[in-house]
Design a protein around this motif. Structure first.
Motif, short mmCIF file in Angstrom:
data_model
loop_
_atom_site.label_atom_id
_atom_site.label_comp_id
_atom_site.label_asym_id
_atom_site.label_seq_id
_atom_site.Cartn_x
_atom_site.Cartn_y
_atom_site.Cartn_z
N ASN A 1 3.67 2.73 10.35
CA ASN A 1 2.50 2.90 9.49
C ASN A 1 1.20 2.84 10.29
O ASN A 1 1.18 2.41 11.44
CB ASN A 1 2.52 1.82 8.41
CG ASN A 1 1.49 2.08 7.32
OD1 ASN A 1 1.10 3.23 7.07
ND2 ASN A 1 1.05 1.02 6.66
N LYS A 2 0.14 3.27 9.65
CA LYS A 2 -1.23 3.22 10.19
C LYS A 2 -1.40 4.14 11.41
O LYS A 2 -2.13 3.82 12.35
CB LYS A 2 -1.62 1.78 10.53
CG LYS A 2 -1.48 0.82 9.35
CD LYS A 2 -1.97 -0.57 9.68
CE LYS A 2 -1.74 -1.53 8.51
NZ LYS A 2 -2.24 -2.89 8.77
N LEU B 1 8.83 -1.50 7.86
CA LEU B 1 7.52 -1.04 8.29
C LEU B 1 7.04 -1.82 9.50
O LEU B 1 7.20 -3.05 9.56
CB LEU B 1 6.48 -1.20 7.17
CG LEU B 1 6.19 0.04 6.34
CD1 LEU B 1 7.39 0.36 5.46
CD2 LEU B 1 4.94 -0.15 5.49
N VAL B 2 6.46 -1.11 10.44
CA VAL B 2 5.73 -1.72 11.55
C VAL B 2 4.38 -1.03 11.64
O VAL B 2 4.15 0.02 11.03
CB VAL B 2 6.48 -1.58 12.90
CG1 VAL B 2 7.75 -2.40 12.90
CG2 VAL B 2 6.77 -0.12 13.22
N GLU B 3 3.49 -1.63 12.38
CA GLU B 3 2.14 -1.10 12.55
C GLU B 3 2.05 -0.34 13.86
O GLU B 3 2.41 -0.86 14.92
CB GLU B 3 1.13 -2.25 12.53
CG GLU B 3 -0.32 -1.84 12.58
CD GLU B 3 -1.24 -3.04 12.50
OE1 GLU B 3 -2.44 -2.87 12.77
OE2 GLU B 3 -0.75 -4.16 12.20
N ALA B 4 1.60 0.90 13.80
CA ALA B 4 1.53 1.75 14.99
C ALA B 4 0.80 1.04 16.12
O ALA B 4 -0.30 0.51 15.94
CB ALA B 4 0.84 3.07 14.66
N GLY B 5 1.44 1.02 17.29
CA GLY B 5 0.82 0.41 18.46
C GLY B 5 1.09 -1.07 18.63
O GLY B 5 0.71 -1.67 19.64
N ARG B 6 1.77 -1.70 17.64
CA ARG B 6 2.03 -3.14 17.72
C ARG B 6 3.51 -3.42 17.45
O ARG B 6 4.06 -2.96 16.46
CB ARG B 6 1.19 -3.91 16.69
CG ARG B 6 -0.31 -3.86 16.92
CD ARG B 6 -1.00 -4.81 15.96
NE ARG B 6 -0.65 -6.20 16.22
CZ ARG B 6 -0.88 -7.20 15.36
NH1 ARG B 6 -1.40 -6.94 14.17
NH2 ARG B 6 -0.55 -8.44 15.68
N LEU B 7 4.12 -4.14 18.35
CA LEU B 7 5.49 -4.62 18.15
C LEU B 7 5.47 -6.10 18.47
O LEU B 7 5.53 -6.50 19.63
CB LEU B 7 6.47 -3.86 19.05
CG LEU B 7 7.95 -4.17 18.80
CD1 LEU B 7 8.35 -3.81 17.37
CD2 LEU B 7 8.83 -3.41 19.79
N THR C 1 0.83 -1.21 0.00
CA THR C 1 0.00 0.00 0.00
C THR C 1 0.87 1.26 0.00
O THR C 1 0.60 2.21 -0.73
CB THR C 1 -0.93 0.00 1.23
OG1 THR C 1 -1.77 -1.15 1.18
CG2 THR C 1 -1.80 1.26 1.26
N LEU C 2 1.93 1.24 0.80
CA LEU C 2 2.84 2.39 0.84
C LEU C 2 3.52 2.59 -0.51
O LEU C 2 3.62 3.71 -1.01
CB LEU C 2 3.88 2.18 1.94
CG LEU C 2 4.94 3.28 2.06
CD1 LEU C 2 4.31 4.62 2.43
CD2 LEU C 2 6.00 2.90 3.09
N LEU C 3 4.00 1.50 -1.10
CA LEU C 3 4.67 1.60 -2.40
C LEU C 3 3.73 2.18 -3.45
O LEU C 3 4.10 3.11 -4.19
CB LEU C 3 5.16 0.23 -2.84
CG LEU C 3 5.82 0.16 -4.21
CD1 LEU C 3 7.08 0.99 -4.25
CD2 LEU C 3 6.12 -1.29 -4.59
N VAL D 1 3.85 7.39 9.51
CA VAL D 1 3.08 7.71 8.31
C VAL D 1 1.74 7.00 8.33
O VAL D 1 1.51 6.10 9.15
CB VAL D 1 3.83 7.29 7.01
CG1 VAL D 1 5.21 7.88 6.93
CG2 VAL D 1 3.88 5.77 6.86
N SER D 2 0.89 7.40 7.41
CA SER D 2 -0.30 6.61 7.08
C SER D 2 -0.26 6.37 5.57
O SER D 2 -0.49 7.29 4.79
CB SER D 2 -1.59 7.33 7.46
OG SER D 2 -2.70 6.66 6.88
N ALA D 3 0.07 5.14 5.17
CA ALA D 3 0.11 4.82 3.74
C ALA D 3 -1.28 4.94 3.13
O ALA D 3 -1.44 5.43 2.00
CB ALA D 3 0.66 3.41 3.54
N LYS D 4 -2.28 4.54 3.87
CA LYS D 4 -3.65 4.57 3.35
C LYS D 4 -4.12 6.00 3.11
O LYS D 4 -4.73 6.31 2.08
CB LYS D 4 -4.59 3.86 4.34
CG LYS D 4 -6.02 3.76 3.85
CD LYS D 4 -6.86 2.98 4.86
CE LYS D 4 -8.31 2.87 4.39
NZ LYS D 4 -9.15 2.12 5.36
N GLN D 5 -3.84 6.90 4.05
CA GLN D 5 -4.30 8.29 3.93
C GLN D 5 -3.28 9.18 3.22
O GLN D 5 -3.61 10.30 2.83
CB GLN D 5 -4.56 8.86 5.33
CG GLN D 5 -5.60 8.11 6.14
CD GLN D 5 -6.98 8.18 5.53
OE1 GLN D 5 -7.33 9.14 4.86
NE2 GLN D 5 -7.79 7.15 5.76
#
Length: 294
Positions: free
Chosen positions: A121-122, A93-99, A21-23, A151-155
Protein backbone atom coordinates in the motif's frame (compact mmCIF):
# COMPACT_ATOMS: atom_id res chain seq x y z
CA UNK A 1 -20.55 -19.99 -18.13
CA UNK A 2 -18.17 -19.91 -15.18
CA UNK A 3 -19.51 -20.47 -11.69
CA UNK A 4 -20.06 -17.58 -9.28
CA UNK A 5 -17.27 -17.13 -6.73
CA UNK A 6 -17.60 -16.07 -3.12
CA UNK A 7 -15.26 -16.27 -0.16
CA UNK A 8 -13.91 -14.67 3.00
CA UNK A 9 -10.76 -12.56 2.68
CA UNK A 10 -8.83 -11.63 5.83
CA UNK A 11 -7.13 -8.23 5.83
CA UNK A 12 -4.15 -8.32 8.20
CA UNK A 13 -1.07 -6.26 8.90
CA UNK A 14 0.63 -4.25 11.59
CA UNK A 15 -1.19 -1.14 12.84
CA UNK A 16 -1.55 1.90 10.57
CA UNK A 17 -0.74 0.36 7.18
CA UNK A 18 -4.13 1.34 5.71
CA UNK A 19 -6.30 -1.77 6.18
CA UNK A 20 -9.50 0.13 7.00
CA UNK A 21 -8.87 2.74 4.31
CA UNK A 22 -8.49 -0.02 1.72
CA UNK A 23 -11.67 -1.75 2.87
CA UNK A 24 -13.71 1.47 2.74
CA UNK A 25 -12.35 2.31 -0.72
CA UNK A 26 -13.28 -1.10 -2.16
CA UNK A 27 -16.72 -1.18 -0.53
CA UNK A 28 -17.48 2.38 -1.56
CA UNK A 29 -18.45 3.76 1.83
CA UNK A 30 -17.19 3.91 5.40
CA UNK A 31 -17.68 0.58 7.17
CA UNK A 32 -14.45 0.65 9.20
CA UNK A 33 -13.19 3.71 11.02
CA UNK A 34 -9.88 5.33 10.13
CA UNK A 35 -7.36 7.63 11.74
CA UNK A 36 -3.73 8.61 11.37
CA UNK A 37 -3.23 7.07 14.80
CA UNK A 38 -2.38 3.39 14.86
CA UNK A 39 -4.65 0.70 16.32
CA UNK A 40 -7.95 2.36 15.37
CA UNK A 41 -9.83 -0.84 14.55
CA UNK A 42 -10.82 -2.97 17.55
CA UNK A 43 -13.63 -5.10 16.15
CA UNK A 44 -13.59 -7.63 13.35
CA UNK A 45 -15.37 -5.68 10.61
CA UNK A 46 -16.88 -7.24 7.50
CA UNK A 47 -17.06 -5.28 4.25
CA UNK A 48 -18.80 -6.70 1.19
CA UNK A 49 -18.17 -5.99 -2.49
CA UNK A 50 -20.30 -7.79 -5.07
CA UNK A 51 -19.89 -7.94 -8.86
CA UNK A 52 -21.64 -9.98 -11.54
CA UNK A 53 -19.00 -12.70 -11.15
CA UNK A 54 -18.04 -12.71 -7.48
CA UNK A 55 -18.75 -11.59 -3.95
CA UNK A 56 -15.74 -10.48 -1.93
CA UNK A 57 -16.35 -10.70 1.82
CA UNK A 58 -13.49 -8.79 3.45
CA UNK A 59 -12.77 -9.24 7.15
CA UNK A 60 -10.87 -6.24 8.50
CA UNK A 61 -8.95 -7.11 11.65
CA UNK A 62 -7.26 -5.03 14.35
CA UNK A 63 -3.60 -4.37 13.63
CA UNK A 64 -1.63 -7.13 15.36
CA UNK A 65 -0.38 -5.54 18.58
CA UNK A 66 3.13 -6.36 19.80
CA UNK A 67 3.81 -3.24 21.85
CA UNK A 68 1.02 -3.42 24.46
CA UNK A 69 -0.12 -6.54 26.33
CA UNK A 70 -3.28 -5.50 28.21
CA UNK A 71 -6.47 -7.54 28.25
CA UNK A 72 -8.01 -5.63 25.34
CA UNK A 73 -4.92 -5.97 23.15
CA UNK A 74 -4.63 -9.69 23.89
CA UNK A 75 -8.28 -10.03 22.90
CA UNK A 76 -7.69 -8.19 19.63
CA UNK A 77 -4.67 -10.37 18.80
CA UNK A 78 -6.81 -13.43 19.47
CA UNK A 79 -9.33 -12.16 16.93
CA UNK A 80 -6.60 -11.76 14.31
CA UNK A 81 -5.55 -15.39 14.81
CA UNK A 82 -9.16 -16.59 14.63
CA UNK A 83 -9.76 -14.67 11.42
CA UNK A 84 -6.69 -16.20 9.79
CA UNK A 85 -8.01 -19.68 10.49
CA UNK A 86 -11.56 -18.96 9.25
CA UNK A 87 -11.02 -17.32 5.84
CA UNK A 88 -10.41 -18.56 2.29
CA UNK A 89 -7.75 -16.01 1.30
CA UNK A 90 -5.39 -13.94 3.45
CA UNK A 91 -4.45 -10.46 2.29
CA UNK A 92 -1.57 -8.86 4.17
CA UNK A 93 -0.86 -5.14 3.87
CA UNK A 94 2.54 -3.52 4.15
CA UNK A 95 3.60 0.06 3.54
CA UNK A 96 5.65 0.70 0.41
CA UNK A 97 9.31 1.20 1.27
CA UNK A 98 9.00 -0.14 4.84
CA UNK A 99 9.48 -3.67 6.10
CA UNK A 100 9.48 -3.48 9.88
CA UNK A 101 9.96 -6.08 12.63
CA UNK A 102 6.21 -5.73 13.19
CA UNK A 103 5.57 -6.74 9.56
CA UNK A 104 7.79 -9.78 9.97
CA UNK A 105 5.96 -10.79 13.15
CA UNK A 106 2.65 -10.72 11.27
CA UNK A 107 4.23 -12.84 8.50
CA UNK A 108 5.07 -15.48 11.08
CA UNK A 109 1.35 -15.83 11.85
CA UNK A 110 0.27 -16.35 8.25
CA UNK A 111 -1.18 -19.77 7.46
CA UNK A 112 0.57 -22.00 4.94
CA UNK A 113 -2.51 -23.76 3.62
CA UNK A 114 -4.30 -20.98 1.71
CA UNK A 115 -3.53 -18.22 -0.81
CA UNK A 116 -1.49 -15.33 0.62
CA UNK A 117 -1.79 -12.03 -1.23
CA UNK A 118 0.68 -9.32 -0.25
CA UNK A 119 -0.72 -5.84 -0.86
CA UNK A 120 1.94 -3.13 -0.95
CA UNK A 121 0.00 0.00 0.00
CA UNK A 122 0.83 3.71 -0.26
CA UNK A 123 2.68 3.40 -3.58
CA UNK A 124 1.64 7.03 -4.26
CA UNK A 125 4.34 8.01 -1.73
CA UNK A 126 7.02 5.93 -3.47
CA UNK A 127 8.42 8.41 -5.98
CA UNK A 128 11.61 6.46 -6.78
CA UNK A 129 10.58 3.59 -9.07
CA UNK A 130 13.92 1.81 -8.78
CA UNK A 131 13.69 1.91 -4.97
CA UNK A 132 10.12 0.56 -5.16
CA UNK A 133 11.22 -2.35 -7.36
CA UNK A 134 14.04 -3.15 -4.94
CA UNK A 135 11.54 -3.07 -2.08
CA UNK A 136 9.18 -5.44 -3.90
CA UNK A 137 12.07 -7.88 -4.33
CA UNK A 138 12.84 -7.58 -0.61
CA UNK A 139 9.29 -8.40 0.51
CA UNK A 140 9.04 -11.23 -2.04
CA UNK A 141 12.09 -12.80 -0.41
CA UNK A 142 10.73 -12.28 3.12
CA UNK A 143 7.85 -14.76 2.78
CA UNK A 144 6.31 -17.20 0.31
CA UNK A 145 3.44 -15.04 -0.96
CA UNK A 146 1.14 -16.34 -3.68
CA UNK A 147 0.84 -12.92 -5.35
CA UNK A 148 2.10 -9.38 -4.73
CA UNK A 149 -0.05 -6.40 -5.76
CA UNK A 150 1.02 -2.75 -5.27
CA UNK A 151 -1.86 -0.31 -4.61
CA UNK A 152 -2.77 3.06 -3.21
CA UNK A 153 -5.84 2.71 -0.99
CA UNK A 154 -6.02 6.47 -0.54
CA UNK A 155 -5.93 7.26 -4.27
CA UNK A 156 -7.72 4.10 -5.43
CA UNK A 157 -4.82 3.09 -7.68
CA UNK A 158 -4.66 -0.52 -8.98
CA UNK A 159 -7.65 -1.74 -6.97
CA UNK A 160 -9.23 -3.36 -10.04
CA UNK A 161 -6.09 -5.43 -10.48
CA UNK A 162 -6.23 -6.39 -6.81
CA UNK A 163 -9.86 -7.57 -7.14
CA UNK A 164 -9.01 -9.60 -10.25
CA UNK A 165 -6.14 -11.26 -8.39
CA UNK A 166 -8.32 -12.04 -5.38
CA UNK A 167 -11.12 -13.41 -7.56
CA UNK A 168 -8.86 -16.06 -9.08
CA UNK A 169 -8.30 -17.48 -5.59
CA UNK A 170 -11.89 -17.42 -4.33
CA UNK A 171 -13.82 -20.71 -4.20
CA UNK A 172 -16.90 -21.31 -6.32
CA UNK A 173 -19.81 -20.55 -3.98
CA UNK A 174 -23.20 -18.89 -3.93
CA UNK A 175 -23.17 -15.36 -2.45
CA UNK A 176 -23.37 -15.10 1.34
CA UNK A 177 -25.03 -11.67 1.33
CA UNK A 178 -27.46 -9.70 -0.81
CA UNK A 179 -25.91 -7.83 -3.73
CA UNK A 180 -26.49 -4.40 -2.17
CA UNK A 181 -25.10 -5.29 1.29
CA UNK A 182 -21.83 -3.53 2.20
CA UNK A 183 -21.35 -4.73 5.80
CA UNK A 184 -22.76 -7.01 8.45
CA UNK A 185 -22.51 -4.28 11.10
CA UNK A 186 -25.74 -2.99 12.58
CA UNK A 187 -26.45 0.73 12.56
CA UNK A 188 -26.06 0.68 16.33
CA UNK A 189 -22.53 -0.75 16.04
CA UNK A 190 -21.57 1.67 13.30
CA UNK A 191 -22.86 4.63 15.30
CA UNK A 192 -20.57 3.72 18.21
CA UNK A 193 -17.59 3.33 15.91
CA UNK A 194 -18.18 6.67 14.18
CA UNK A 195 -18.20 8.46 17.54
CA UNK A 196 -15.00 6.70 18.56
CA UNK A 197 -13.38 7.66 15.25
CA UNK A 198 -13.98 11.35 16.00
CA UNK A 199 -12.35 10.96 19.41
CA UNK A 200 -9.32 9.42 17.68
CA UNK A 201 -9.12 12.26 15.20
CA UNK A 202 -9.84 15.21 17.45
CA UNK A 203 -8.20 14.38 20.79
CA UNK A 204 -4.62 14.04 21.93
CA UNK A 205 -2.27 11.11 21.45
CA UNK A 206 -2.99 9.30 24.72
CA UNK A 207 -6.73 9.80 25.04
CA UNK A 208 -8.16 7.51 22.31
CA UNK A 209 -6.54 4.32 23.61
CA UNK A 210 -8.41 4.64 26.90
CA UNK A 211 -11.77 5.37 25.25
CA UNK A 212 -14.77 3.24 24.38
CA UNK A 213 -18.28 4.15 23.24
CA UNK A 214 -21.52 2.53 24.36
CA UNK A 215 -24.88 3.17 22.70
CA UNK A 216 -27.39 3.55 25.52
CA UNK A 217 -30.46 3.97 23.33
CA UNK A 218 -31.08 3.71 19.56
CA UNK A 219 -34.58 4.59 18.38
CA UNK A 220 -36.02 4.82 14.86
CA UNK A 221 -38.93 7.14 14.12
CA UNK A 222 -39.64 7.08 10.40
CA UNK A 223 -36.66 8.76 8.74
CA UNK A 224 -35.17 9.87 12.07
CA UNK A 225 -32.69 8.04 14.30
CA UNK A 226 -32.51 9.13 17.94
CA UNK A 227 -29.18 7.99 19.37
CA UNK A 228 -27.98 8.39 22.95
CA UNK A 229 -24.35 7.44 23.56
CA UNK A 230 -21.72 7.49 26.30
CA UNK A 231 -17.98 7.95 25.79
CA UNK A 232 -16.18 5.92 28.47
CA UNK A 233 -12.78 7.13 29.65
CA UNK A 234 -10.29 5.47 31.97
CA UNK A 235 -9.23 8.45 34.09
CA UNK A 236 -10.81 11.55 35.63
CA UNK A 237 -8.20 13.69 33.85
CA UNK A 238 -9.39 12.45 30.44
CA UNK A 239 -12.96 13.66 30.81
CA UNK A 240 -12.30 17.45 30.57
CA UNK A 241 -10.00 16.88 27.59
CA UNK A 242 -12.79 15.24 25.61
CA UNK A 243 -15.40 17.76 26.73
CA UNK A 244 -13.13 20.72 25.99
CA UNK A 245 -13.47 24.34 27.06
CA UNK A 246 -17.13 25.21 27.32
CA UNK A 247 -18.01 21.80 25.87
CA UNK A 248 -16.67 22.75 22.42
CA UNK A 249 -14.60 19.60 21.81
CA UNK A 250 -17.49 17.27 22.67
CA UNK A 251 -19.79 19.35 20.49
CA UNK A 252 -17.41 18.98 17.54
CA UNK A 253 -17.07 15.23 18.12
CA UNK A 254 -20.86 14.88 18.23
CA UNK A 255 -21.50 17.06 15.18
CA UNK A 256 -18.97 15.29 12.96
CA UNK A 257 -20.19 11.86 14.08
CA UNK A 258 -23.82 12.84 13.45
CA UNK A 259 -23.06 14.03 9.92
CA UNK A 260 -21.28 10.73 9.14
CA UNK A 261 -24.23 8.80 10.56
CA UNK A 262 -26.68 10.72 8.39
CA UNK A 263 -24.66 9.84 5.31
CA UNK A 264 -24.31 6.18 6.35
CA UNK A 265 -27.96 5.71 7.39
CA UNK A 266 -29.47 8.01 4.72
CA UNK A 267 -31.64 9.60 7.38
CA UNK A 268 -31.75 12.44 9.85
CA UNK A 269 -30.00 11.75 13.17
CA UNK A 270 -30.58 13.25 16.61
CA UNK A 271 -27.48 12.51 18.68
CA UNK A 272 -26.74 13.10 22.36
CA UNK A 273 -23.32 12.14 23.76
CA UNK A 274 -22.13 12.12 27.37
CA UNK A 275 -18.70 11.40 28.85
CA UNK A 276 -18.33 9.03 31.83
CA UNK A 277 -15.27 7.86 33.80
CA UNK A 278 -14.96 4.07 34.10
CA UNK A 279 -11.54 3.26 35.50
CA UNK A 280 -9.87 0.07 34.27
CA UNK A 281 -12.52 -0.72 31.65
CA UNK A 282 -9.92 -1.99 29.13
CA UNK A 283 -8.84 -4.74 31.56
CA UNK A 284 -12.36 -5.63 32.69
CA UNK A 285 -13.45 -8.80 30.87
CA UNK A 286 -17.14 -8.17 31.61
CA UNK A 287 -16.93 -4.61 30.34
CA UNK A 288 -15.12 -5.74 27.17
CA UNK A 289 -17.83 -8.34 26.60
CA UNK A 290 -20.59 -5.72 26.99
CA UNK A 291 -18.82 -3.55 24.40
CA UNK A 292 -18.51 -6.45 21.97
CA UNK A 293 -14.75 -6.70 22.48
CA UNK A 294 -14.58 -10.15 24.09
Amino acid sequence: MSEFKCGLIAIVGRPNVGKSTLLNRIVGQKVSITSRKAQTTRHRVIGIHTTDEAQFVFVDTPGFQTRYTGTMNRTMNKRVRETLSDTDVVMMLVEAGRLTPGDRQVMELLPKDRPLILVVNKIDYAKDRAALMAYLQEVAAAHAFTEIVPVSAKQGNNLEELLKTLQTHLPENAPLFDADDVTDQTERQLAAELIREKVFRLCGEEIPYAVAVSIDKFEEEGNLRRIFATILVDRDSHKPIIIGKGGEKLKTISTQARLDMERAFDSKVYLEVWVKVKGGWADDVRMLRSLGLD
